[in-house]
Design an enzyme around this catalytic site. Sequence first.
Site, PDB file in Angstrom:
ATOM      1  N   GLN A   1      46.294  41.727  27.728  1.00  0.00           N
ATOM      2  CA  GLN A   1      45.833  42.703  27.058  1.00  0.00           C
ATOM      3  C   GLN A   1      46.676  44.138  27.474  1.00  0.00           C
ATOM      4  OE1 GLN A   1      41.858  43.162  28.799  1.00  0.00           O
ATOM      5  NE2 GLN A   1      41.327  40.900  28.468  1.00  0.00           N
TER       6      GLN A   1
ATOM      7  N   GLY B   1      36.538  41.380  24.137  1.00  0.00           N
ATOM      8  CA  GLY B   1      36.198  42.175  25.174  1.00  0.00           C
ATOM      9  C   GLY B   1      37.416  42.727  25.906  1.00  0.00           C
TER      10      GLY B   1
ATOM     11  N   CYS C   1      40.658  24.477  42.625  1.00  0.00           N
ATOM     12  CA  CYS C   1      41.669  25.445  42.379  1.00  0.00           C
ATOM     13  C   CYS C   1      41.254  26.841  42.769  1.00  0.00           C
ATOM     14  CB  CYS C   1      42.184  25.432  40.934  1.00  0.00           C
ATOM     15  SG  CYS C   1      40.813  25.896  39.997  1.00  0.00           S
TER      16      CYS C   1
ATOM     17  N   LYS D   1      45.353  33.442  22.672  1.00  0.00           N
ATOM     18  CA  LYS D   1      44.603  34.201  21.833  1.00  0.00           C
ATOM     19  C   LYS D   1      44.814  34.453  20.392  1.00  0.00           C
ATOM     20  CE  LYS D   1      43.219  37.341  24.465  1.00  0.00           C
ATOM     21  NZ  LYS D   1      43.044  38.613  25.554  1.00  0.00           N
TER      22      LYS D   1
ATOM     23  N   VAL E   1      33.669  35.175  22.775  1.00  0.00           N
ATOM     24  CA  VAL E   1      32.884  35.488  24.147  1.00  0.00           C
ATOM     25  C   VAL E   1      33.058  34.129  24.978  1.00  0.00           C
ATOM     26  CG1 VAL E   1      30.454  35.602  25.115  1.00  0.00           C
ATOM     27  CG2 VAL E   1      31.033  36.757  22.804  1.00  0.00           C
TER      28      VAL E   1
END
Length: 519
Positions: free
Chosen positions: A324, A315, A477, A293, A212
């Site tokens: 993804q 998620g 940024c 990841k 999360v």
Amino acid sequence: MDRAVNTGDTFTPWDASSLGGAGLTPTGHGRLEPVVIVRYSEIGLKGTRARNSMEKKLMENITYSLLKEGEPATVRRGYGRVYVEGYVDARAVAKALRRVFGVKSFSFALRMRFQSLDEIVSAATLVFSEAVKDKYFAVRSRRMGNHPFTSMDVSVQVGAALLPFARGVDLERPQVEVKVEVRDNLAFFYGQEIEGPGGLPLGSQGRLVALVSGGIDSPVAAWMMMKRGSPVDILFCSLAHPVDTTAFLNVVSRLVDNWSFGYDGTIFIVDGSKLVEALTDHTRFRNSHVTFKRLLYRMAERLSPENGYAGIVTGESLGQVSSQTAENLLAAEHGIGLPVFRPLIGMDKEQIVALARYIGTFPDYNPGEFCSIFSDRPSTAVDAEAVDREEATFGDVSHLLEGATRIRFSQVHEFTERNSVESVRRKESMVGSVIIDLRRKEEYERWHVPGALNVDVRDVEDFVRKNGTNKTYVVYCSTGLQSAYAALKIKNMGARALYSDQRSIRKLVEEERVESNVR
């Protein structure tokens, strides 16, 4: 914190304070008393053993939720129903039940013991005569048990008794629905069925660990698996502690406060700054966004033996960002020994945002995609073997977990208060400060804060060493993520550092320009 959570505040509670018949004896036999009927769906399809276990878990979780709202009501089980009795505050009960997984719907009702259909009709007339006055109504009846009458008999006779008070009957689009439920020797009278979240009781399925962040998607994914009955612990990899940790806890506190009744889980906060420092070296790492990841998956996997996790929750939504894509998800998951659950995989962003708002976890501030901290142009089709090689350079990730901060759900607010941080909120903060713009050169050239210096995030420490630690540095940024990371590095060097994002700092600059023109 109840932000955006539907607590049932719009319902009209059918309780003792709103119905004239409550506490009266309409026929000399049955006394009307307030009760809440709680319904479930999937639990009723289970076998006897599983059903009993889930019903008990549902009752426990309802009790926890009620107590959190200061409502010491009694929770009792009936066949196919759960009842809340002896409550004081109907709105507190509704707020509690709207957040308990496994609750399909509930109704505030009046209950009466009866011996004949005439008693049911008499009570229904007393309860509903005022509600149907000058309105079109319909009677909906249910019945369970052995009786000398049918559900249709109940509907017909109650309807006939109420008709003199009403404008008429409309079975298709009634203004008022009169609902009567007969269960053995008990009759329940109510009007409204209020939706609950549905699903299965939390704790009725195996435990999971959820990756999360402080963004939109991952808290929703955790919620969806909680809705399916799985208690969820949470792993967060901080890239700029305590800045991003504060944003994360602000979001996750809403998740655990509003939905995790009956389970005081664990939050693991891992310092990922060293990972980021290494992965931003593009001469060594060409697939940083996927390798990062993979390392998160690996840390979650390492936590499993001591905690008994049955899987990892993420998620991820197919194709939403560079990490993804179908190819990159395959590469990231390669070699992971736990199943990875992706409940959002086929959902559009709009659907996820709508759920986040309903749940109450939609963030006040979204730092954007982590991939942006690694590469400007990340690949959408990374080879799994290339990720294997990059992962191997980090060795066993257990050492990262050894230094992780572990807090219980119940400790979130206390921990957040101890770890508050400072961002650029006033234009005075920039006066006399060294201003660093971390954006790409072309963005910097299009617009930048007057006097700001364009510095690559990887060169920030060298820049501060050359300019000294006895200064205040303001770093910004595009989204605030890289600037938060850089501000932490500067702070750890002994200098004062504040962070911001492009939109916020530009607003401050424009306000200063307007004030100068006025002067």
